[in-house]
Write an enzyme that holds these catalytic residues in place. Sequence first.
Site, PDB file in Angstrom:
ATOM      1  N   ARG A  26      18.391 -11.584  -4.144  1.00 19.01           N
ATOM      2  CA  ARG A  26      19.438 -12.417  -3.526  1.00 19.01           C
ATOM      3  C   ARG A  26      20.346 -13.065  -4.574  1.00 19.01           C
ATOM      4  O   ARG A  26      20.840 -14.176  -4.377  1.00 19.01           O
ATOM      5  CB  ARG A  26      18.847 -13.516  -2.629  1.00 19.01           C
ATOM      6  CG  ARG A  26      18.083 -13.028  -1.425  1.00 19.01           C
ATOM      7  CD  ARG A  26      17.836 -14.185  -0.455  1.00 19.01           C
ATOM      8  NE  ARG A  26      16.757 -13.864   0.470  1.00 19.01           N
ATOM      9  CZ  ARG A  26      15.745 -14.684   0.755  1.00 19.01           C
ATOM     10  NH1 ARG A  26      15.668 -15.872   0.188  1.00 19.01           N
ATOM     11  NH2 ARG A  26      14.819 -14.326   1.607  1.00 19.01           N
TER      12      ARG A  26
ATOM     13  N   ARG B 175      24.178 -17.513  -1.129  1.00 21.75           N
ATOM     14  CA  ARG B 175      24.727 -18.802  -0.738  1.00 21.75           C
ATOM     15  C   ARG B 175      24.618 -19.888  -1.803  1.00 21.75           C
ATOM     16  O   ARG B 175      25.251 -20.934  -1.661  1.00 21.75           O
ATOM     17  CB  ARG B 175      24.042 -19.283   0.553  1.00 21.75           C
ATOM     18  CG  ARG B 175      24.436 -18.465   1.774  1.00 21.75           C
ATOM     19  CD  ARG B 175      23.692 -18.934   3.018  1.00 21.75           C
ATOM     20  NE  ARG B 175      22.286 -18.546   2.959  1.00 21.75           N
ATOM     21  CZ  ARG B 175      21.392 -18.891   3.884  1.00 21.75           C
ATOM     22  NH1 ARG B 175      21.756 -19.664   4.904  1.00 21.75           N
ATOM     23  NH2 ARG B 175      20.133 -18.485   3.786  1.00 21.75           N
TER      24      ARG B 175
ATOM     25  N   ARG C 178      32.617 -15.601   2.035  1.00 18.17           N
ATOM     26  CA  ARG C 178      32.072 -15.495   3.390  1.00 18.17           C
ATOM     27  C   ARG C 178      32.966 -16.221   4.389  1.00 18.17           C
ATOM     28  O   ARG C 178      33.162 -15.743   5.519  1.00 18.17           O
ATOM     29  CB  ARG C 178      30.658 -16.072   3.432  1.00 18.17           C
ATOM     30  CG  ARG C 178      30.051 -16.041   4.831  1.00 18.17           C
ATOM     31  CD  ARG C 178      28.576 -16.308   4.825  1.00 18.17           C
ATOM     32  NE  ARG C 178      28.054 -16.440   6.179  1.00 18.17           N
ATOM     33  CZ  ARG C 178      26.771 -16.443   6.489  1.00 18.17           C
ATOM     34  NH1 ARG C 178      25.858 -16.286   5.551  1.00 18.17           N
ATOM     35  NH2 ARG C 178      26.380 -16.581   7.739  1.00 18.17           N
TER      36      ARG C 178
ATOM     37  N   ASP D 294      22.397  -5.995   4.087  1.00 18.23           N
ATOM     38  CA  ASP D 294      21.271  -6.607   4.789  1.00 18.23           C
ATOM     39  C   ASP D 294      20.306  -5.507   5.185  1.00 18.23           C
ATOM     40  O   ASP D 294      20.720  -4.381   5.479  1.00 18.23           O
ATOM     41  CB  ASP D 294      21.743  -7.361   6.033  1.00 18.23           C
ATOM     42  CG  ASP D 294      20.644  -8.231   6.611  1.00 18.23           C
ATOM     43  OD1 ASP D 294      19.914  -7.750   7.504  1.00 18.23           O
ATOM     44  OD2 ASP D 294      20.488  -9.373   6.171  1.00 18.23           O
TER      45      ASP D 294
ATOM     46  N   TYR E 142      11.250  -7.000  12.929  1.00 13.55           N
ATOM     47  CA  TYR E 142      12.466  -7.550  13.529  1.00 13.55           C
ATOM     48  C   TYR E 142      12.825  -6.825  14.823  1.00 13.55           C
ATOM     49  O   TYR E 142      13.290  -7.443  15.786  1.00 13.55           O
ATOM     50  CB  TYR E 142      13.630  -7.446  12.549  1.00 13.55           C
ATOM     51  CG  TYR E 142      13.579  -8.455  11.431  1.00 13.55           C
ATOM     52  CD1 TYR E 142      13.981  -9.778  11.632  1.00 13.55           C
ATOM     53  CD2 TYR E 142      13.141  -8.094  10.167  1.00 13.55           C
ATOM     54  CE1 TYR E 142      13.941 -10.704  10.606  1.00 13.55           C
ATOM     55  CE2 TYR E 142      13.098  -9.020   9.127  1.00 13.55           C
ATOM     56  CZ  TYR E 142      13.501 -10.326   9.358  1.00 13.55           C
ATOM     57  OH  TYR E 142      13.459 -11.253   8.347  1.00 13.55           O
TER      58      TYR E 142
END
Length: 372
Positions: free
Chosen positions: A44, A48, A57, A94, A170
């Site tokens: 990552r 963020r 973003r 992703d 998921y």
Amino acid sequence: MRPRRVKSAFSPEVAVSAPPLQNDVFLRALARQPTEYTPVWLMRQAGRYLPEYNATRARAGSFMGLATNPDYATEVTLQPLARFPLDAAILFSDILTVPDAMGLGLDFAAGEGPRFAHPVRDEAAVAALAVPDMARLRYVFDAVAQIRHELAGRVPLIGFSGSPWTLACYMVEGAGSADYRLIKTMMYRRPDLLHRILAVNADAVAQYLNAQIRAGAQAGMIFDSWGGVLADGLFQQFSLAYTRRVLQGLLREHDGRPVPVIVFTKGGGQWLDDIAASGCDAVGVDWTVDLAAARERVGGRVALQGNLDPMTLFGGEACIRAEAARTLDRFGAGPGHVFNLGHGISQFTPPEAVAVLVEAVHDHSRRQRRAG
């Protein structure tokens, strides 16, 4: 300024042309060859915690707007490399792009994380599953080609996917889960349905990673993020067996060069020997694993990647330097180590902490080499 768009190598008539690598330390470490220092990249690393990522973003309007636009994906992939002398870039995307391409309706609700509109929970839904047309994921392969072009040989580019088991979690749960009740209920009551999901996922992941490799990815990584929630025996049956199926279907050489593959199972330290025997080139380990013991267990079969606790980055400069040195010293001298965190970087991490970490890894590992 946005990067210049480059046509993807996903089109069979188009080939990626790129200059020679200026920094191949990461690839040499994965091949367990001697390196002048220990390479470092972070899971990552484009995310963020970087203000420039958040600005991009915001321009994209949403996470999916960011991830499905090759220009934006290229921009954020390169952002950490502009700040830090990292030894590899990893595609910004992703893991859930694959089940999204299967028609499950992926959405990222604000503050809630990923959610599928059409989870896979009954016989009809399982029977309808199929490997998606890779053209539906063209935006990923376009991004890979564009990133590889913009890197201009600075460092290698890593492509990635979720493992078949992690994707299935998921797909069945419909979102993240605290207890994995739905998928484990299926596993115990209807293992036949789960095996069908996993088989489709494995074949889809192999095709997906191969398309990334053809588009320009120079290494691959399989994120088995939720393998550690399985019991011993069930991990081997429902997770590792299908990761192995992916590995067996991958291009391990492209354009005359090896394409190494890393497998990372969070919480999988007890199965290190099994993972090392799966056919991968490197095993990523989380922060609960002692690198000295791990190295002894795997011998020279695979490289190791890891494994600093991500929370160390909140401890201040002296702590970061000390823990980086401790991690490097636990692995010890010799080839076959890629420094990384034991999981993804926290969104609250101060960017200056990452700068300290990268410098500490490079400096201490160079001293290790000189001392050795």
